[in-house]
Design a protein around this motif. Structure first.
Motif, PDB file in Angstrom:
ATOM      1  N   ILE A 431     -56.822  28.297 -96.297  1.00  0.00           N
ATOM      2  CA  ILE A 431     -55.909  27.740 -97.791  1.00  0.00           C
ATOM      3  C   ILE A 431     -57.078  28.019 -98.856  1.00  0.00           C
ATOM      4  CG2 ILE A 431     -54.649  25.729 -98.819  1.00  0.00           C
ATOM      5  CD1 ILE A 431     -54.084  26.469 -95.932  1.00  0.00           C
ATOM      6  N   SER A 432     -56.645  29.200 -99.368  1.00  0.00           N
ATOM      7  CA  SER A 432     -58.134  29.758 -99.850  1.00  0.00           C
ATOM      8  C   SER A 432     -57.576  29.526-101.308  1.00  0.00           C
ATOM      9  CB  SER A 432     -58.517  31.586 -99.789  1.00  0.00           C
ATOM     10  OG  SER A 432     -57.279  32.179-100.255  1.00  0.00           O
ATOM     11  N   GLU A 433     -58.822  29.633-102.601  1.00  0.00           N
ATOM     12  CA  GLU A 433     -57.332  29.421-103.831  1.00  0.00           C
ATOM     13  C   GLU A 433     -56.618  31.038-104.029  1.00  0.00           C
ATOM     14  OE1 GLU A 433     -60.105  29.067-106.778  1.00  0.00           O
ATOM     15  OE2 GLU A 433     -61.339  27.174-105.816  1.00  0.00           O
ATOM     16  N   GLU A 434     -56.772  31.983-103.801  1.00  0.00           N
ATOM     17  CA  GLU A 434     -57.139  33.602-103.836  1.00  0.00           C
ATOM     18  C   GLU A 434     -55.083  33.575-102.665  1.00  0.00           C
ATOM     19  OE1 GLU A 434     -59.577  33.088-102.881  1.00  0.00           O
ATOM     20  OE2 GLU A 434     -60.550  33.135-104.302  1.00  0.00           O
ATOM     21  N   VAL A 435     -55.357  32.616-101.273  1.00  0.00           N
ATOM     22  CA  VAL A 435     -53.600  32.848-101.055  1.00  0.00           C
ATOM     23  C   VAL A 435     -52.922  31.737-102.142  1.00  0.00           C
ATOM     24  CG1 VAL A 435     -52.529  32.185 -99.187  1.00  0.00           C
ATOM     25  CG2 VAL A 435     -55.079  33.053 -98.858  1.00  0.00           C
ATOM     26  N   ILE A 436     -53.610  30.839-102.569  1.00  0.00           N
ATOM     27  CA  ILE A 436     -52.380  29.630-102.646  1.00  0.00           C
ATOM     28  C   ILE A 436     -52.271  30.787-103.822  1.00  0.00           C
ATOM     29  CG2 ILE A 436     -52.187  27.337-104.234  1.00  0.00           C
ATOM     30  CD1 ILE A 436     -54.327  26.664-101.692  1.00  0.00           C
ATOM     31  N   GLU A 437     -52.977  31.032-105.150  1.00  0.00           N
ATOM     32  CA  GLU A 437     -52.588  31.700-106.702  1.00  0.00           C
ATOM     33  C   GLU A 437     -51.066  32.814-106.084  1.00  0.00           C
ATOM     34  OE1 GLU A 437     -55.140  33.213-109.644  1.00  0.00           O
ATOM     35  OE2 GLU A 437     -57.067  31.393-108.247  1.00  0.00           O
ATOM     36  N   LYS A 438     -51.306  33.784-105.408  1.00  0.00           N
ATOM     37  CA  LYS A 438     -50.907  34.510-104.853  1.00  0.00           C
ATOM     38  C   LYS A 438     -49.553  34.426-104.402  1.00  0.00           C
ATOM     39  CE  LYS A 438     -50.215  38.452-101.601  1.00  0.00           C
ATOM     40  NZ  LYS A 438     -50.681  39.268-100.457  1.00  0.00           N
ATOM     41  N   ILE A 439     -49.117  33.004-103.612  1.00  0.00           N
ATOM     42  CA  ILE A 439     -47.916  32.553-103.522  1.00  0.00           C
ATOM     43  C   ILE A 439     -47.415  31.348-104.528  1.00  0.00           C
ATOM     44  CG2 ILE A 439     -47.029  30.179-102.831  1.00  0.00           C
ATOM     45  CD1 ILE A 439     -48.572  30.657-100.435  1.00  0.00           C
ATOM     46  N   ALA A 440     -48.393  31.181-105.612  1.00  0.00           N
ATOM     47  CA  ALA A 440     -47.734  30.837-107.317  1.00  0.00           C
ATOM     48  C   ALA A 440     -47.049  32.038-107.878  1.00  0.00           C
ATOM     49  CB  ALA A 440     -48.761  29.860-107.677  1.00  0.00           C
ATOM     50  N   ALA A 441     -47.669  32.645-107.481  1.00  0.00           N
ATOM     51  CA  ALA A 441     -47.540  33.930-109.036  1.00  0.00           C
ATOM     52  C   ALA A 441     -46.545  34.480-108.307  1.00  0.00           C
ATOM     53  CB  ALA A 441     -48.961  35.276-108.379  1.00  0.00           C
TER      54      ALA A 441
END
Length: 559
Positions: A431-441
């Protein structure tokens, strides 16, 4: 709108619970307990409007009051109980239900109790003479309040009361209510029970005659005014709260029963761990929703301000704001998940510490657990036992032999818990910030074309009338340009609301998927341990897990 949404959520929770009850022999055998919940919800689904009923002892004048409210003799009256069935009457803008009352024959009372379950509001009619001494009658009224009904108390005076006598009687009644309320766990309830008096028989005659003066003298005008104010004050929130509490009452009873069915300390503490994880997942979802909704308000205000002030390159500004919002929210979610992951590891340690049966030393060296999992879905862990390599696959723990003795089954549970703790760093790392950001983006990308079109329309409307005060004042004198200005303002409101709201909605859904995936993976691994329980304990644990989720959903709505 929000309360209607909450009502639908409660109905969804009810439907989920109904499916569980119907599928579970141990619950369907107790269906009489669930029947009350079923009655309440099925009626509310079929009749979502406020449900009002008249209730009281048989000789208090319930039916006469209904006739007075209807302005004609629609309900049968008598000196003995005559209402044996449910009847609905139109009284002004409301539908009023008449039922058998207190002290009615047993077969009539059964009808009353079933209808009482469905009622949101009860107009409680009493004869003021002797009401203070009628403890049974007042207890019946307090029981309604304890069940989250809204109650309106009516003194139907068959013999006129002076204003002075009425005030004394009302005070005495309030005093008695306070004394009896202690037995129902109720406090500070007098403001929840409006009191009004009238002569219902005289009011009916006055309404039929059309005499305004006569009607005023009966007390009906004041009664009607107070009742209308009372009904108008009842919000959908009040109705939702009653529905939620009826669900919670059943859930808490059935959960308590299921939790008490096992004598196994291991199973009890396991169920407690699952309940804690379920509660934490719900708390994290709520925290994320609060964070996103706060960001939504901030975004709305910024977009609206930019549109009003003709911000240069507004499309890029909105896009950048959405991206920054995603980054901030993603970091918050990642931090929250790290905290929750550490808490789950601590909860597993606590489970083992307070469960003597799980203090058995597993036959392997915990230090050689391989937690360097690949990026796929494999959840394999390697142990060394008796100098040979033994591979334990968590996803296939159900294949472990069921013929082993209890002590060996406990060791399997220890292995599973130890392996799950070892897996936690990997699960949190995923659950990395990058993965979450990619989902939200993805949400941002969806609205970029829309932003351009929306801003163009808003700016085009602005150009019609200009921005300086003198031009604006001149243009507003002409009807067409006034309408253009109105459209422009509405465009700004619509654009600001729609971008911020849809952004928040999609981010919440995306983040919920991340949270549910994280917790789902953990619970999935823990559920494999249920295979080491007895069949009864296993079935109960599976059932409890499903009930915990619904209970947490409903309790978040019963504020």
């Amino acid at each position: 709108m929000k309360n209607r949404y909450l009502l639908q959520q409660l109905i969804n929770d009810y439907e989920a619970l109904k499916a569980i009850v119907e599928d579970s022999p141990q619950l369907s055998n107790q269906d009489n307990d669930f029947s009350k919940v079923r009655t309440i919800f099925e009626d509310k689904i079929a009749n979502p409007d406020l449900k009002i009923m008249v209730y009281g002892v048989y000789n208090a004048g319930k039916s006469t009051l209904i006739n007075a409210m209807a302005g004609e003799e629609v309900a049968e009256v008598g000196d003995v109980p005559v209402t044996a069935t449910i009847a609905e009457y139109t009284c002004g803008s409301y539908k009023i239900i008449d039922t058998p009352g207190i002290d009615a024959p047993a077969e009539h009372e059964k009808i009353t109790m079933e209808e009482m379950l469905k009622a949101d509001v009860v107009i409680f009619v009493v004869n003021p003479i002797g009401v203070v001494e009628e403890q049974k009658t007042l207890n019946a009224m307090l029981e309604l309040l304890a069940k989250n009904k809204k109650v309106f108390l009516v003194f139907n005076e068959k013999h006129p009361l002076s204003d002075q006598d009425y005030l004394i009687l009302k005070d005495q009644t309030h005093q008695k209510i306070q004394e009896l309320a202690v037995n129902f766990g109720l406090d500070n309830i007098l403001n929840e029970i409006p009191v009004s008096k009238l002569n219902a028989k005289a009011a009916l005659a006055a309404r039929k005659s059309g005499s305004v003066g006569f009607l005023n003298s009966t007390g009906y005008v004041d009664f009607e005014s107070k009742l209308n104010d009372f009904l108008a004050s009842i919000s959908s929130f009040d109705v939702n709260e009653r529905l939620a509490k009826s669900l919670l009452h059943y859930l808490e009873n059935i959960i308590s029963d299921l939790e008490s069915t096992t004598d196994s300390n291991v199973v009890k503490n396991y169920d407690e761990l699952i309940r804690g994880i379920t509660n934490n997942r719900a708390k994290l979802r709520k925290q994320i929703r609060d964070n996103v909704e706060s960001k939504e308000k901030e975004l709305y205000q910024k977009i609206k301000k930019w549109l009003y002030n003709d911000h240069s390159n507004i499309k890029s500004a909105i896009q950048q704001e959405l991206e920054q919002s995603c980054e901030i929210l993603s970091t918050e979610l990642k931090d929250d998940i790290d905290i929750q992951g550490a808490a789950i590891q601590a909860d597993i340690d606590d489970l083992q510490a307070k469960t003597p049966e799980l203090n058995v030393k597993p036959g392997f060296d915990e230090s050689v657990i391989d937690d360097t999992l690949d990026d796929g879905d494999s959840q394999d862990f390697v142990f060394e036992q008796n100098s040979s390599s033994v591979k334990i696959e968590l996803d296939k723990m159900e294949n472990l032999s069921k013929s082993l003795q209890d002590s060996v089954k406990v060791e399997h549970i220890v292995i599973g818990l130890t392996a799950l703790k070892a897996a936690m760093p990997k699960l949190m790392k995923n659950i990395s910030e990058e993965v979450i950001e990619k989902i939200a983006a993805k949400t941002v990308a969806k609205y970029i074309p829309y932003i351009g079109v929306a801003v163009t329309i808003a700016m085009s409307a602005r150009e019609i009338f200009g921005t300086d005060p003198e031009t604006k004042q001149l243009m507003q004198q002409q009807e067409a340009q006034k309408r253009a200005y109105e459209r422009w303002e509405q465009q700004i409101e619509d654009i600001s609301s729609e971008i911020s709201q849809t952004f928040a909605r999609d981010v919440i859904l995306s983040f919920y998927n991340v949270i549910d995936g994280f917790y789902g993976s953990i619970i999935e691994k823990l559920n494999l341990l249920q295979n080491e329980f007895s069949d009864i304990d296993k079935n109960n644990s599976i059932l409890l897990e499903r009930l915990y989720i619904i209970h947490k959903n409903v309790s978040s709505k019963a504020l």
